[in-house]
Enzyme design. Structure first.
Site, PDB file in Angstrom:
ATOM      1  N   LYS A  18      14.448   3.934  -9.534  1.00 52.97           N
ATOM      2  CA  LYS A  18      13.324   2.999  -9.473  1.00 52.97           C
ATOM      3  C   LYS A  18      13.309   2.097 -10.717  1.00 52.97           C
ATOM      4  CE  LYS A  18       8.612   3.173 -10.127  1.00 52.97           C
ATOM      5  NZ  LYS A  18       7.517   4.055 -10.449  1.00 52.97           N
ATOM      6  N   ASP A  72       8.102   2.957  -5.095  1.00 53.02           N
ATOM      7  CA  ASP A  72       7.206   3.819  -5.865  1.00 53.02           C
ATOM      8  C   ASP A  72       6.202   4.418  -4.892  1.00 53.02           C
ATOM      9  OD1 ASP A  72       5.408   1.831  -5.273  1.00 53.02           O
ATOM     10  OD2 ASP A  72       4.605   1.675  -7.298  1.00 53.02           O
TER      11      ASP A  72
END
Ligand code: SF4
Length: 216
Positions: A125, A144
């Site tokens: 991420k 996320d």
């Protein structure tokens, strides 16, 4: 498993609606170079962007290079990032990450996903955020908690695991939209489609949303 043939035209409408709703997609984290974005992103785990910006406004005046962070006294760095939460871990990761940058990449942030995820404290991420926002390189969709939750509600994925959600989204969303789509979904998750009590009545995506898992 989502039905891609069914979901694809809806995904197109969703991308368009999000673009209209959130035309400005710059990340809310303040940074002036890739290293600053990398550090800010590490600090942003479980912390608001506003708080991170408060901390980094001082931090980046003191630490200007990866070498500066690599040489930092850990107890000092911990104190400096304390208010972002999980500060011991974050300070340790920032220092170790910057040491690796100095040793392997002459202090520069690599423009490569595989190299980035090898760095201490940098997951897929964070790597996607840095590549997208600092270099304009889209190698994936940042997933996320907001992106995962809204994508499931929208029926764009049935997966819980972030890597599998990302895989589904990469099939549904055109590559040129990946970076902005993530930013917009995160924004939407904070303002409208919250975990508890999403504001469906005010939502720009309502027409295309089956609201999977949302209590009516
Ligand atoms: S309609 Fe409701 S569940 Fe669907 S995206 Fe909007 S706020 Fe979220």
């Amino acid at each position: 498993m989502v039905d891609l043939a069914e979901a694809k035209p809806r995904a197109k409408k969703i991308v368009q609606a999000l673009r209209k709703q959130y035309p400005d997609t710059r990340t809310a984290l303040n940074f002036s170079n890739p290293l600053e974005l990398l550090v800010a992103t590490i600090l942003s785990a479980q912390c608001t962007d506003v708080r991170v910006n408060l901390v980094t406004s001082k931090l980046f005046k003191k630490y200007k290079t990866a070498e500066d962070f690599a040489k930092a006294r850990i107890s000092t760095l911990e104190r400096e990032v304390q208010s972002t939460g999980f500060f011991r871990n974050k300070a340790k990761n920032i220092k170790a990450c910057c040491r690796a940058l100095v040793e392997k990449y002459h202090g520069e942030v690599p423009r490569d996903l595989d190299a980035l995820v090898e760095l201490p404290g940098v997951g897929r991420k964070t790597a996607n955020v840095v590549l997208g926002a600092a270099f304009g390189i889209a190698v994936g969709v940042v997933v996320d908690t907001h992106v995962g939750r809204i994508s499931r509600r929208l029926g764009l994925t049935g997966e819980k695991d972030a890597v599998k959600v990302e895989r589904d989204l990469m099939q549904l969303i055109p590559r040129r939209e990946w970076v902005d789509f993530s930013h917009r979904m995160i924004h939407h998750g904070r303002e409208v489609c919250m975990a508890r009590r999403p504001k469906c009545d005010e939502c720009c995506l309502e027409r295309w949303c089956p609201r999977i898992g949302v209590a009516s």
